[in-house]
Structure formats: C-alpha cells, structure tokens
Design an enzyme around this catalytic site. Structure first.
Site, short mmCIF file in Angstrom:
data_model
loop_
_atom_site.label_atom_id
_atom_site.label_comp_id
_atom_site.label_asym_id
_atom_site.label_seq_id
_atom_site.Cartn_x
_atom_site.Cartn_y
_atom_site.Cartn_z
N ALA A 51 -5.96 -1.89 1.12
CA ALA A 51 -5.29 -2.77 2.20
C ALA A 51 -5.64 -3.76 2.09
O ALA A 51 -6.31 -4.73 0.97
CB ALA A 51 -6.81 -2.13 3.89
N GLY B 282 -7.69 2.45 -0.65
CA GLY B 282 -6.23 3.41 -0.11
C GLY B 282 -5.67 3.27 -1.44
O GLY B 282 -4.64 4.22 -0.79
N GLU C 173 -5.66 6.83 -1.83
CA GLU C 173 -5.51 7.58 -1.04
C GLU C 173 -3.68 7.65 -0.87
O GLU C 173 -3.42 9.03 -0.54
CB GLU C 173 -5.46 6.72 0.43
CG GLU C 173 -7.47 7.15 0.24
CD GLU C 173 -7.88 6.87 1.86
OE1 GLU C 173 -8.78 7.48 2.72
OE2 GLU C 173 -7.68 5.48 1.80
N GLU D 50 -15.11 2.63 -1.13
CA GLU D 50 -14.93 1.87 0.76
C GLU D 50 -16.90 1.99 0.98
O GLU D 50 -17.21 0.36 1.56
CB GLU D 50 -14.79 2.98 1.41
CG GLU D 50 -13.06 2.34 1.71
CD GLU D 50 -12.66 3.14 0.42
OE1 GLU D 50 -11.06 3.26 0.99
OE2 GLU D 50 -12.80 3.29 0.01
#
Length: 264
Positions: A72, A115, A118, A138
C-alpha cells in the site's frame, strides 16, 4: 463494462498478444506501491480479461527489477485516502478478491512484501527471480496483512513455516519458497518474463473452457467437503463435456493436427 481508467497505460501497463495478457505495475518512483489509480486500473483489467475471449492467461509483473510491489502507498493512507486503495469487487488493489476464472501468473523480481506479497498470493502460479523475497512485515509496524496474506500463506506453505512468517514479519528468500512449493519456477532475474511466458504458453494451448472449469474446482479443494467437491466437479464436467471444444479435441487428435479452440 466500466470506462477504462486513465491509469491503464500509465500506472499499470496492459497488452495482449498470442492469447496472453501482460499486466505491468508501473510506478517506479513509488516502488510500485498501490494507490487509487493502481487499484482502479487493476480492477478494470480484471474485468477486461474476463470479458475478452482472446485472453486465456494473464501475467502480472513489475516494471522494476528490485521491487515487485511495495504494498500500500503509505503516503495515500496518511492523507486519509486508504479507502481508494480498494474496490468493491476486487478488494485491495482492485485485485485480491476479484472473482477471476482465468489463470493468473505472478512474475516476481525483487521484494514482494506486505501487500506486494499478497498480490502474488492472489494469483494461481508464481515465477520468481532467484534473488526475490516474500514476506508479511505488517506486525513489525503494528498493523495487519488484511489483503488475504494471513490465510493464503498457510494454504500454500507448511503450517508452521507460514505461522513463523506471519508472526515474525521476516521474509523468506526465493530459494526457500521454491523448496516449500510457493514458487512454481525460479530463474535468474533476467529470465523471469521469458519463463512466465513459457508457462503461459503451456496453458494457453489448452482448451480455454476446460482450463477455466478445471481451475474453478481445483481452487476450491481446501474449501469444501469431498461430497461438495464431487458435486462441483460433476457440474463442471457436464459443462466441459457438452462444449464444442470437447468435440474438437478428440477430432484434432485423430486427425493428427493442432486443435482450434472456440472456448465454448
């Protein structure tokens, strides 16, 4: 079909050739971090690849050699724009939850963290550079990997290894991930796209409907009981065996020629 976002061709590149679509994250100054423009572009591309019958396989890659995706865009989040990084249908990056029927291959070079890890986990297969790394850091920042990583990693790796990655936040190198089966093919960085195209070609020569329906059932292997999977498999088989391609395949074999698939 929604309007094509201006970010397609800028923040995210998109091209189709020989039944293979190539989607390239292209924010090099931000290490390909996901902002609203990237999310809207990927969401539109997911919709477009599902609609376009010429597309049989999709490759997701990066314009950078050092970083696949930094996750992100924190500068957007700090501005209060976190919601723009997701779409209603696709979730984070317009991608991780999008209901895609066609096979997606992640072609990863460099770091795929947070991310950025992911996104490959949401694909069906991964081709990676031997110097790449995968991880969910994270917890080191007091936040949460909410784009599917915390449950997709344990589905792809041995349980204890996945839990270690989730709890420590430390990444694992490509060679270890290859040994554990997360990565399908590992090659030097300069060969990643060539290898991804080779894998895509192996898939794209097959009957498109048969591939989609087979993947539809295979993706549910960990989700349902055997009874439920037999039912789903039977439904998929009925669709495939009643298709024109199911007639063309055996006919082409007997006539000793390459099949001409219609995708229906």
């Amino acid at each position: 079909m929604s309007d094509k976002p201006a970010s397609v061709g800028e923040e995210v590149l998109y091209e189709v050739k020989d039944h293979v679509a190539v989607v390239t994250l292209n924010r090099p100054d931000k290490r390909n971090a996901v902002n609203g423009a990237v999310a809207s572009a990927l969401g539109w591309i997911c919709e477009e690849t599902e609609r376009d019958n010429d597309v049989r396989v999709v490759i997701l890659t990066s314009s950078l050699e050092s970083t696949f995706c930094a996750g992100a865009d924190l500068s957007e989040i700090s501005k209060g724009n976190a919601q723009s990084l997701s779409t209603k249908e696709g979730g984070f990056a317009g991608f991780v939850r999008y209901p895609r029927s066609k096979p997606w291959i992640a072609a990863v070079r460099g770091n795929a963290l947070a991310g950025g890890c992911e996104l490959p986990l949401a694909c069906d297969m991964i081709v990676a550079a031997d110097n790449s790394r995968f991880g969910l850091p994270e917890v080191k920042r007091g936040i949460y990997a909410g784009a599917g990583g915390v449950f997709r990693l344990p589905r792809s790796l041995p349980r204890n290894v996945a839990l270690e990655i989730v709890a420590t936040g430390d990444p694992l190198p490509a060679d270890r991930m290859y040994q554990l089966g997360l990565i399908n093919r590992m090659v030097p960085s300069g060969e990643v796209m060539g290898e991804a195209h080779a894998l895509a070609s192996q898939i794209s020569v097959n009957a498109p409907l048969a591939v989609r329906k087979s993947l539809e059932v295979a993706r549910q292997a960990y989700d349902g009981t055997e009874e439920e999977l037999w039912k789903t498999s039977g439904e998929a088989a009925a669709v495939v065996f009643s298709s024109e391609d199911a007639k063309e395949g055996p006919r082409a074999f007997l006539e000793k020629r390459a099949p001409v698939w219609q995708g229906k």
